[in-house]
Motif scaffolding. Structure first.
Motif, short mmCIF file in Angstrom:
data_model
loop_
_atom_site.label_atom_id
_atom_site.label_comp_id
_atom_site.label_asym_id
_atom_site.label_seq_id
_atom_site.Cartn_x
_atom_site.Cartn_y
_atom_site.Cartn_z
N PRO A 19 0.84 -1.20 0.00
CA PRO A 19 0.00 0.00 0.00
C PRO A 19 0.88 1.25 0.00
N GLY A 20 0.53 2.23 -0.85
CA GLY A 20 1.32 3.45 -0.93
C GLY A 20 2.30 3.45 -2.09
N LEU A 21 2.51 2.28 -2.72
CA LEU A 21 3.39 2.21 -3.90
C LEU A 21 2.53 2.24 -5.16
N HIS A 22 2.89 3.12 -6.09
CA HIS A 22 2.07 3.34 -7.29
C HIS A 22 2.90 3.21 -8.55
N VAL A 23 2.21 2.81 -9.63
CA VAL A 23 2.69 3.10 -10.97
C VAL A 23 1.67 4.08 -11.56
N LEU A 24 2.00 4.69 -12.71
CA LEU A 24 1.09 5.68 -13.28
C LEU A 24 0.96 5.43 -14.76
N VAL B 36 6.35 6.28 -6.04
CA VAL B 36 5.92 6.12 -7.43
C VAL B 36 7.05 5.44 -8.19
N VAL B 37 6.71 4.35 -8.88
CA VAL B 37 7.69 3.62 -9.67
C VAL B 37 7.45 3.95 -11.15
#
Lengths: 65, 409
Positions: free
Chosen positions: B121-126, B234-235
């Protein structure tokens, strides 16, 4: 015959229109679109419509009356 | 029976193909299939206006239901394609429906390269509107934010987060500078300073060993052992083409769908946008372009080729990509980067605007990076591959407004 319209509030100077049709579009010193020729003929419609659709912010319209 | 074109993929490449078919007078059925349930939308604003809250989902819609109806485009949303039967001229959807086609356009795009560190939770891709919506929500909790990957998406996310007032933003990349794949060290360094001036902590030249979940958030552990506490990560480490659904099609897949110079993967099978791997018109070899303008130009070309198979057009793009960071617009065209020789031309306001012009080893103009100087960009987009560096330098210099030229010469 169709009319080319530009929304200067939307234009960001991406220049896709100029690259697609530099006989109809140019940019001014501030990087905003200038419509060089407002009226386009039926035989140019494909090319000018493609140019309008290549605007990343949809600032251009080709309207048929 | 009237002819049918099935377009698989409802992002800009697919939508523009459908529209260009209609504007060219295509008389058959046009079916646009999209995996997502939301109306087709535009992706460049996801890392900018949508994150910032200045653009809504409605603002970035590419094709509303009513516009599709008016144009005679049949929209099938929320319907993933699962198989292509090239010999049988059919696309199979996840619910088993078979769509017969005369021509098919593969426009399934690319997806964010998955995080190698899992998805706590808290790790994103966009990549999608849903990604942007959940990231926007997390950014409003404040920092710290760690952005892994300083390509276009990562650099834009860092800039947008600072604009939102996120206090503690760190931009990490194993390369020595941001966007280093396409910028030479001097221009990349200029962007590194731009981020630093806006309060971003930059950690270039160091990789990421892991992302750990701890009691009150995440910790990004850098290759040199430094732990970076983060509320949000953000990755942004690139994209991979969505070509898995074509595994059984018999088409040649190699980092995308391999096409000829007419963007054809087989007879009556066309490809558009990020998923298409096409011959480069000037440098040879096959390449995929993950750029908005390429998808739009290729869409127009493919629509033409469907309507006029007797006189097909070659897709000959001049690369063009833009990025908005803070109040600067970065625009790249052609072939750029540190391996090429280059000259810098100061812009109308040399503190804010300039052009970096790149040359192939033989002195031919290869491409350019312009910063907040669209008129220089126009010259460069038209000149790529056709003029010498010196000719382009003179043309670009002449594009400085005459009233202001005195300040920079």
């Amino acid at each position: 015959m169709a009319l080319v319209k530009a929304d200067l509030d939307l234009c960001q100077g991406y220049a896709n229109c100029v690259v697609a049709a530099d006989d109809v579009f140019d940019l001014d010193d501030d990087g905003l679109v200038v419509v060089l020729r407002k009226e386009v003929s039926g035989s140019e419609m494909d090319r000018i419509s493609d140019a309008a659709r290549s605007c990343p912010v949809a600032a251009l319209r080709v309207e048929t009356p | 029976m009237s002819p049918v074109t099935v377009i698989v993929g409802s992002s800009v490449g697919g939508v523009r193909t459908a529209q260009a078919l209609r504007s060219r007078g295509y008389a058959g059925d046009v079916v646009l299939v999209g995996e997502e349930t939301v109306a087709p939308y535009d992706k460049p604003p996801l890392s900018k206006g949508v994150l910032a809250g200045t653009s809504t989902g409605d603002d970035i819609t590419l094709l509303t239901e009513s516009a599709a109806r008016d144009a005679g485009i049949r929209l099938l949303l929320g319907r993933a394609a699962t198989r292509l039967d090239v010999a049988g001229h059919r696309v199979e959807l996840a619910d088993g429906e078979q769509l017969r086609y005369d021509d098919v356009v593969l426009a399934t795009g690319a997806q964010a390269r998955p995080s190698p560190w899992g998805a706590p939770p808290g790790l994103h891709v966009l990549r999608t509107l849903a990604d942007a919506t959940t990231l926007a929500r997390d950014l409003r909790r404040g920092g710290p934010l760690v952005v892994i990957g300083a390509g276009f998406v990562g650099a834009e996310v860092a800039a947008t987060a600072r604009g939102l007032g996120v206090r503690d933003v760190t931009l990490v990349d194993p390369a020595p500078a941001p966007m280093s794949r396409v910028l030479d060290p001097a221009v990349a360094g200029w962007f590194a300073r731009l981020h630093a001036e806006h309060g971003v902590t930059t950690r270039f030249g160091v990789g990421v060993d892991g992302v750990e979940q701890v009691e009150d958030g995440l910790v990004v552990r850098l290759g040199d052992g430094t732990p970076l506490p983060a509320a949000t990560v953000v990755v942004g480490i690139g994209a991979v083409p969505n070509d898995d659904w074509l595994r059984t099609s018999g088409l040649r897949l190699d980092d995308g769908v391999v096409c000829d110079r007419f963007s054809r993967a087989a007879d009556h099978v066309h490809a558009v946008g990020d998923v298409a791997r096409v011959p480069h018109p000037r440098r040879g070899g096959l390449g995929r372009a993950e750029h908005w303008t390429n998808a739009v130009e290729q869409a127009a070309c493919v629509a033409h080729n469907i309507v006029r198979p007797d006189a097909p057009r070659v897709h000959e793009p001049v690369e063009y990509v833009w990025s908005d960071q803070y109040d600067r617009t970065l625009q790249l065209t052609g072939h750029t980067g540190g391996a090429l020789g280059h000259v810098l031309v100061p812009g109308p306001d040399p503190e804010r605007s300039f052009a970096a012009l790149y040359a192939e080893p033989d002195g031919t103009f290869a491409g350019a990076v312009t910063v907040s100087w669209p008129r220089a960009l126009v010259v460069c987009r038209k000149a790529a591959g056709t003029m010498s560096l010196e000719e382009v330098r003179q043309l670009v210099s002449a594009r400085r407004p005459s009233a202001r030229t005195g300040a920079v010469t």
